[in-house]
Design an enzyme around this catalytic site. Structure first.
Site, PDB file in Angstrom:
ATOM      1  N   GLY A  25       0.805  -1.222   0.000  1.00 55.73           N
ATOM      2  CA  GLY A  25       0.000   0.000   0.000  1.00 55.73           C
ATOM      3  C   GLY A  25       0.836   1.268   0.000  1.00 55.73           C
ATOM      4  N   ASN A  26       1.987   1.240   0.686  1.00 51.47           N
ATOM      5  CA  ASN A  26       2.821   2.448   0.806  1.00 51.47           C
ATOM      6  C   ASN A  26       3.445   2.886  -0.521  1.00 51.47           C
ATOM      7  OD1 ASN A  26       4.685   0.280   0.745  1.00 51.47           O
ATOM      8  ND2 ASN A  26       6.196   1.458   1.873  1.00 51.47           N
ATOM      9  N   LYS A 144     -14.215 -10.085   5.528  1.00 49.70           N
ATOM     10  CA  LYS A 144     -13.594  -8.795   5.176  1.00 49.70           C
ATOM     11  C   LYS A 144     -14.634  -7.679   5.093  1.00 49.70           C
ATOM     12  CE  LYS A 144      -9.402 -10.259   4.533  1.00 49.70           C
ATOM     13  NZ  LYS A 144      -8.270  -9.838   5.311  1.00 49.70           N
ATOM     14  N   LYS A 229      -3.517  -9.683  -1.904  1.00 48.36           N
ATOM     15  CA  LYS A 229      -2.643  -9.343  -3.034  1.00 48.36           C
ATOM     16  C   LYS A 229      -1.316 -10.121  -3.010  1.00 48.36           C
ATOM     17  CE  LYS A 229       0.819  -6.185  -1.706  1.00 48.36           C
ATOM     18  NZ  LYS A 229       0.855  -6.480  -0.299  1.00 48.36           N
ATOM     19  N   LYS A 291       2.261 -12.516   3.378  1.00 47.26           N
ATOM     20  CA  LYS A 291       3.530 -12.328   2.663  1.00 47.26           C
ATOM     21  C   LYS A 291       4.421 -13.557   2.890  1.00 47.26           C
ATOM     22  CE  LYS A 291       3.399  -7.407   3.550  1.00 47.26           C
ATOM     23  NZ  LYS A 291       2.451  -7.140   2.462  1.00 47.26           N
TER      24      LYS A 291
HETATM   25  P1  ADP Z   1       1.343  -4.013   2.614  1.00 48.33           P
HETATM   26  O1  ADP Z   1       0.460  -2.888   2.214  1.00 48.33           O
HETATM   27  O2  ADP Z   1       2.746  -3.834   2.133  1.00 48.33           O
HETATM   28  O3  ADP Z   1       0.767  -5.349   2.286  1.00 48.33           O
HETATM   29  P2  ADP Z   1       0.784  -4.608   5.429  1.00 48.33           P
HETATM   30  O4  ADP Z   1       0.436  -3.534   6.399  1.00 48.33           O
HETATM   31  O5  ADP Z   1      -0.297  -5.507   4.966  1.00 48.33           O
HETATM   32  O6  ADP Z   1       1.498  -3.879   4.191  1.00 48.33           O
HETATM   33  O7  ADP Z   1       1.970  -5.509   6.024  1.00 48.33           O
HETATM   34  C1  ADP Z   1       3.156  -4.935   6.510  1.00 48.33           C
HETATM   35  C2  ADP Z   1       3.063  -4.768   8.022  1.00 48.33           C
HETATM   36  O8  ADP Z   1       3.097  -6.031   8.671  1.00 48.33           O
HETATM   37  C3  ADP Z   1       4.227  -4.039   8.655  1.00 48.33           C
HETATM   38  O9  ADP Z   1       4.053  -2.643   8.623  1.00 48.33           O
HETATM   39  C4  ADP Z   1       4.223  -4.576  10.098  1.00 48.33           C
HETATM   40  O10 ADP Z   1       3.648  -3.643  10.970  1.00 48.33           O
HETATM   41  C5  ADP Z   1       3.297  -5.792  10.048  1.00 48.33           C
HETATM   42  N1  ADP Z   1       3.791  -7.016  10.679  1.00 48.33           N
HETATM   43  C6  ADP Z   1       3.007  -7.917  11.288  1.00 48.33           C
HETATM   44  N2  ADP Z   1       3.694  -8.953  11.756  1.00 48.33           N
HETATM   45  C7  ADP Z   1       5.001  -8.715  11.468  1.00 48.33           C
HETATM   46  C8  ADP Z   1       6.209  -9.431  11.679  1.00 48.33           C
HETATM   47  N3  ADP Z   1       6.225 -10.597  12.317  1.00 48.33           N
HETATM   48  N4  ADP Z   1       7.363  -8.888  11.236  1.00 48.33           N
HETATM   49  C9  ADP Z   1       7.363  -7.706  10.571  1.00 48.33           C
HETATM   50  N5  ADP Z   1       6.243  -6.977  10.339  1.00 48.33           N
HETATM   51  C10 ADP Z   1       5.060  -7.479  10.764  1.00 48.33           C
HETATM   52 MG    MG Z   2      -1.047  -6.114   3.103  1.00 45.41          MG
END
Ligand code: ADP
Ligand code: MG
Length: 328
Positions: A25-26, A144, A229, A291
């Site tokens: 998203g960023n 969701k 995604k 992820k």
């Molecule tokens: P994106 O839009 O890139 O999919 P998300 O917010 O869905 O971003 O996922 C990234 C976030 O996951 C990070 O900002 C972090 O706060 C969170 N996160 C949750 N669990 C973990 C973990 N074990 N290690 C690192 N980040 C984590």
């Molecule tokens: Mg995400």
């Protein structure tokens, strides 16, 4: 007359690795921003600088991206428009709109960036339909939330009249909920492969793809659901036979014991180790969880390497030099 050899740098036309990049998203919208076109385009321009570096280093790119905030807004625009008598489009059509909107921005910004770097290439966005299994357990339990908050009476009316599922959301009101089934395959895969072969940079699978089901005759129809995604990107990486799945987000590494005193960031991790951490529940569902799952599935399916890192680390990440690198 003195003859000078041109400086040797990898040609942008050399066949090297294929990388499927999943943009978080960023890459499009920063926390706290309103989400104006100018804000999003500025973010996308910075993202394009990172993506161009990958291409200039000789890698072939397939770009996928999230669409959460954008599809949410488009859906709300339907709700608002409906009050003025403009027919509402269903969620899956909103997904298609978001793929067009975000794809257009990335496609233009990346075109401009490659032109500036003296390596022009065609960048194209494809509408992507992700096949889902209608008998997936996700359909029995929609989770969701989408759209605005409504009163209980309005929610009950929508449930009775349209057969939708609505849930009360921690005292804040009622919201519609939709299922989040797993993506199985992309309906447009042959077109994507042909474009990759032609050295076209493809933007595909925005928001994990538009969820569709296939009937017994092969006909497709859209359904109201959301796809993760990162799992969509993994399907794309598998189906294109990519060498690397590169998941770019807002943190440089995945961590175990995340946000506890024992937090430990993960660097190079074997598939086996990562599966253990995943099973132990170190990664939050809906953010880092999918992820890590995508990375595991990609490497388990024969992929060389899956990397989770920050957007700024795109190039060293793609080469496995930084970030959380999952290897067989
Ligand atoms: P994106 O839009 O890139 O999919 P998300 O917010 O869905 O971003 O996922 C990234 C976030 O996951 C990070 O900002 C972090 O706060 C969170 N996160 C949750 N669990 C973990 C973990 N074990 N290690 C690192 N980040 C984590
Ligand atoms: Mg995400």
């Amino acid at each position: 007359m003195e003859h000078k050899e041109p400086a040797k740098r990898p040609s942008c036309r050399d066949r090297q690795e294929t990388i499927v990049v999943a943009l978080g998203g960023n890459a499009i919208l920063q926390p706290g921003q309103r989400g104006t076109f100018e804000e999003q385009m500025e973010n996308v321009r910075k993202t394009a600088v990172q993506l161009a570096q990958l291409i200039l280093s000789g890698k072939r790119l397939v770009i996928t991206h999230g669409n959460g905030p954008q599809v949410g807004r488009i859906f709300q625009q339907q709700e608002i428009g409906a009050r003025e008598g403009i027919p509402e489009m269903p969620l899956h059509v909103c997904g298609a709109m978001s793929q067009g909107q975000i794809g257009y921005m990335i496609q233009q910004a990346l075109h401009n960036e490659l032109l500036k770097a003296g390596c022009p290439k065609t960048v194209v966005t494809l509408i992507c339909q992700s096949l889902v299994d209608p008998s997936s357990p996700a359909f029995a339990d929609p989770t969701k939330p989408i759209g605005s908050f409504y009163s209980e009476a309005e929610a009950k009316k929508a449930m009775a009249e349209k057969g939708e599922v609505w849930k009360e959301d921690s005292g804040r009101g009622w919201r519609r909920v939709v299922p989040s089934p797993e993506p199985l395959a992309c309906a447009e895969i042959e077109a994507i492969k042909a474009l990759i072969d032609k050295d076209v940079v493809v933007i595909i699978s925005g928001g994990g793809g538009i969820p569709v089901v296939r009937d017994s005759r092969g006909a497709l129809s859209g359904i109201d659901a959301v796809i993760d995604k990162d799992l969509g990107a993994q399907v794309m990486a598998r189906e294109t036979g990519a060498d690397v799945l590169l998941i770019l987000t807002d943190v440089a590494n995945a961590a175990i014991h995340y946000r506890t005193p024992g937090e430990k960031i993960l660097e190079r991790v074997s598939l086996k180790e990562m599966k253990t951490y995943y099973r132990q529940g170190h990664f939050k569902a809906g953010s880092m969880g999918p992820k890590v799952l995508a990375a595991i599935r990609f490497v388990e399916g024969g992929g060389k390497m899956a990397v989770i890192t920050s957007l700024e680390n795109a190039l060293p990440g793609a080469e496995g030099r930084v970030g959380t690198v999952v290897v067989p």
